[in-house]
Design a protein around this motif. Structure first.
Motif, PDB file in Angstrom:
ATOM      1  N   UNK A  50       0.374  56.770  12.591  1.00 11.53           N
ATOM      2  CA  UNK A  50      -0.141  55.550  12.283  1.00 11.53           C
ATOM      3  C   UNK A  50      -0.790  54.785  13.323  1.00 11.53           C
ATOM      4  N   UNK A  51      -1.955  54.368  13.123  1.00 15.71           N
ATOM      5  CA  UNK A  51      -2.781  53.592  14.276  1.00 15.71           C
ATOM      6  C   UNK A  51      -3.709  54.323  15.032  1.00 15.71           C
ATOM      7  N   UNK A  52      -3.849  55.970  14.573  1.00 13.07           N
ATOM      8  CA  UNK A  52      -4.606  56.878  15.495  1.00 13.07           C
ATOM      9  C   UNK A  52      -6.133  56.643  15.147  1.00 13.07           C
ATOM     10  N   UNK A  53      -6.543  56.045  14.061  1.00 10.30           N
ATOM     11  CA  UNK A  53      -7.959  55.581  14.058  1.00 10.30           C
ATOM     12  C   UNK A  53      -8.572  56.088  12.695  1.00 10.30           C
ATOM     13  N   UNK A  54      -7.662  56.477  12.019  1.00 11.46           N
ATOM     14  CA  UNK A  54      -8.231  57.267  10.521  1.00 11.46           C
ATOM     15  C   UNK A  54      -8.802  56.085   9.701  1.00 11.46           C
ATOM     16  N   UNK A  55      -8.504  54.864   9.451  1.00 14.12           N
ATOM     17  CA  UNK A  55      -9.409  53.882   8.650  1.00 14.12           C
ATOM     18  C   UNK A  55     -10.797  53.701   9.571  1.00 14.12           C
ATOM     19  N   UNK A  56     -10.565  53.554  10.809  1.00 10.56           N
ATOM     20  CA  UNK A  56     -12.064  53.539  11.451  1.00 10.56           C
ATOM     21  C   UNK A  56     -12.971  54.669  11.363  1.00 10.56           C
ATOM     22  N   UNK A  57     -12.410  55.913  11.280  1.00 14.35           N
ATOM     23  CA  UNK A  57     -13.055  56.985  10.681  1.00 14.35           C
ATOM     24  C   UNK A  57     -13.769  56.903   9.430  1.00 14.35           C
ATOM     25  N   UNK A  58     -13.049  56.478   8.442  1.00 13.85           N
ATOM     26  CA  UNK A  58     -13.616  56.319   7.073  1.00 13.85           C
ATOM     27  C   UNK A  58     -14.770  55.206   7.068  1.00 13.85           C
ATOM     28  N   UNK A  59     -14.484  53.980   7.990  1.00 17.03           N
ATOM     29  CA  UNK A  59     -15.340  52.866   7.843  1.00 17.03           C
ATOM     30  C   UNK A  59     -16.745  53.684   8.207  1.00 17.03           C
ATOM     31  N   UNK A  60     -16.602  54.477   9.544  1.00 18.22           N
ATOM     32  CA  UNK A  60     -17.922  55.073  10.111  1.00 18.22           C
ATOM     33  C   UNK A  60     -18.619  55.908   9.135  1.00 18.22           C
ATOM     34  N   UNK A  61     -17.871  56.699   8.279  1.00 20.87           N
ATOM     35  CA  UNK A  61     -18.305  57.602   7.407  1.00 20.87           C
ATOM     36  C   UNK A  61     -19.130  56.785   6.100  1.00 20.87           C
TER      37      UNK A  61
END
Lengths: 248, 246
Positions: B44-55
């Motif tokens: 949790x909190x590793x940056x998965x959502x950030x990655x999806x937002x970038x993609x």
């Protein structure tokens, strides 16, 4: 709501009129005519066509200046609310325009542009515009970024985003700007008419002020209050109800 | 659609107030092959959502690039966010129809509403739906546009197990019929094994790839929970660094 409570607005109005009538009878002065006297004057002004003519002139000024102020103010407010640099640059301008007394702007407009209709509308517009901008700017700042991101991700057009995502979120702010706008604009219009027009409710009030005719002053004021209440109940409230129907 | 190459050298969140700048992603490289189902598994909190937002093109403040074949234009993306992000002033159906470019997609909407058991709620406003139902509407919205790339951020959280299973099966069914590329974020390794062609294991922030494992189980065997569990054990026993993370 109990059955009695339903009649509270009517009862409260009746109580107000009763107090007014008693005071007028007790004072027995032309400075405070009774409600019935005012109603009589109202009726005479109405059938002579004077009331509709002057009320109409004021209403046209109100509609024109209100429409321009809302459209322009919403666009500027939205731009400032969504663009921090623009907001930082123009924030001081807003503070200045918000704090200039209405009377100063009216006089300046008449001095600079002459005693004409355009100056009158411009004076009202300059006075109202900053209020709309500030209210809509607050709304634009509070827009839900998650919903905007959703719209962007699903490639909604700018128009669809504005219509379906931004506008409904701005609605409470626009309604607030509309209500405060109507209240403010008509007061400013009266001063504009009093100072530099030859028709309108403001012009009539000035005339009756010189004649010390309080009954006519009250008749014209009441006519305008009735119009504003009419707008509130026939346009604003139904609009509010319709746009909020999704709420639980 | 062609392959998608994700190459993020660095994504840093700037300092806010007392909080120092925070590197969310560093040296992240991943190639998604066309029609591939890829699960991202990480703490949790590793940056998965950030990655999806970038993609998805929602976050452009990073160093690196997302390449789709030779072009840099994004494909048609269906994004199921962590929270449903429905417009509360539009009904279920209106929320779905808003994102449709093709007005003749009404039949698809009807089919999806039926499959998600939401037909009788189609004219209801989201405030009257449970969170699980809102999530299903968000899933329909993403499927309805017939996306080339489907981004799913823990989409089955808060669905009860039978519904989650049903929606998972529907997802796989739709994906088999039209194999769009899927990038699926989950904490649940069993779920990831049941769904994915490839599992990508992620390090804690700043996030990078620490494991890229192909799931060898045949699709028709993925219903068997023993098969899934056996592979999970083998995987974790063979990769202590991944086991440590989960």
């Amino acid at each position: 709501m109990s059955r009695l409570q339903k009649f509270f607005p009517a009862l409260s109005l009746a109580a107000f009129l009763a107090v007014w009538q008693v005071l007028a009878l007790a004072l027995d002065s032309t400075l405070l005519p009774s409600p019935l006297t005012v109603l009589g004057v109202f009726w005479l002004e109405l059938i002579s066509g004077q009331l509709t003519y002057h009320l109409g002139a004021t209403l046209i000024r109100l509609i024109v200046s209100f429409t321009i102020a809302m459209l322009l103010g919403s666009a500027i407010g939205l731009a400032l609310g969504r663009n921090k640099k623009l907001d930082a640059f123009f924030d001081n301008w807003l503070v200045i325009f918000l704090n200039i007394p209405a009377l100063v702007m009216i006089i300046l407009c008449y001095v600079w542009f002459g005693l004409n209709e355009a100056s009158a509308i411009l004076a009202v517009l300059i006075n109202k515009l900053p209020n709309v901008v500030v209210t809509v700017r607050e709304g634009a700042r509070a827009l839900d970024q998650d919903l905007l991101d959703m719209a962007r991700c699903y490639r909604l057009s700018r128009l669809d985003t504005l219509r379906h995502v931004i506008w409904p979120q701005l609605h409470p702010f626009l309604m607030s700007a509309t209500r405060s706008g109507l209240a403010l604009i008509w007061k400013i219009i009266l001063i504009v008419e009093l100072l530099g027009r030859n028709n309108g409710v403001g012009f009539q009030l000035h005339l009756y002020f010189q004649l010390f005719d309080v009954a006519s002053i009250l008749a014209y004021s009441i006519a305008f209050v009735i119009v504003i209440q009419g707008i509130e109940h026939t346009i604003l409230k139904p609009l509010d109800k319709k746009s909020q129907r999704w709420r639980r | 659609m062609t392959d998608i190459q994700i190459d993020i050298r660095e994504k840093v969140f700037p300092a806010v107030g007392q909080a120092a700048p925070h590197a969310a992603i560093q040296d992240f490289r991943l190639t998604l092959r066309s029609g591939e189902f890829v699960c991202l598994v990480g703490p949790s909190g590793c940056g998965k959502t950030t990655l999806l937002n970038i993609v998805a093109g929602l976050d452009r403040d990073y160093q690196g690039e997302i390449r789709i074949g030779r072009q840099q234009a994004l494909p048609k993306i269906g994004y199921i966010f962590q929270n449903p992000r429905l417009l509360p002033w539009r009904t279920v159906r209106q929320n779905i129809e808003l994102v449709l470019q093709d007005p003749s997609a009404g039949n698809t909407v009807d089919f999806l509403l039926e499959a998600m058991q939401l037909t009788r709620f189609q004219h209801v406003y989201p405030e009257r739906l449970s969170l699980g139902m809102s999530r299903r509407v968000a899933i329909i919205r993403a499927f309805a546009i017939d996306p080339e790339l489907l981004l799913m951020d823990e989409p089955f959280v808060s669905l009860d197990p039978p519904t989650a299973r049903q929606v998972r099966e529907l997802l796989l069914d739709l994906w088999r019929k039209r194999p769009h590329t899927v990038l699926f974020v989950t904490h649940d390794l069993r779920e990831a094994i049941a769904l994915a062609d490839r599992l990508i294991f992620l390090s804690p922030s700043p996030m990078s790839v620490i494991g890229d494992i192909r799931v060898p189980i045949e699709r028709h065997l993925r219903q068997d929970e023993n098969e899934i569990e056996a592979f999970r054990r083998r995987l974790l026993d063979g990769a202590p660094h991944i086991k440590q993370l989960l």
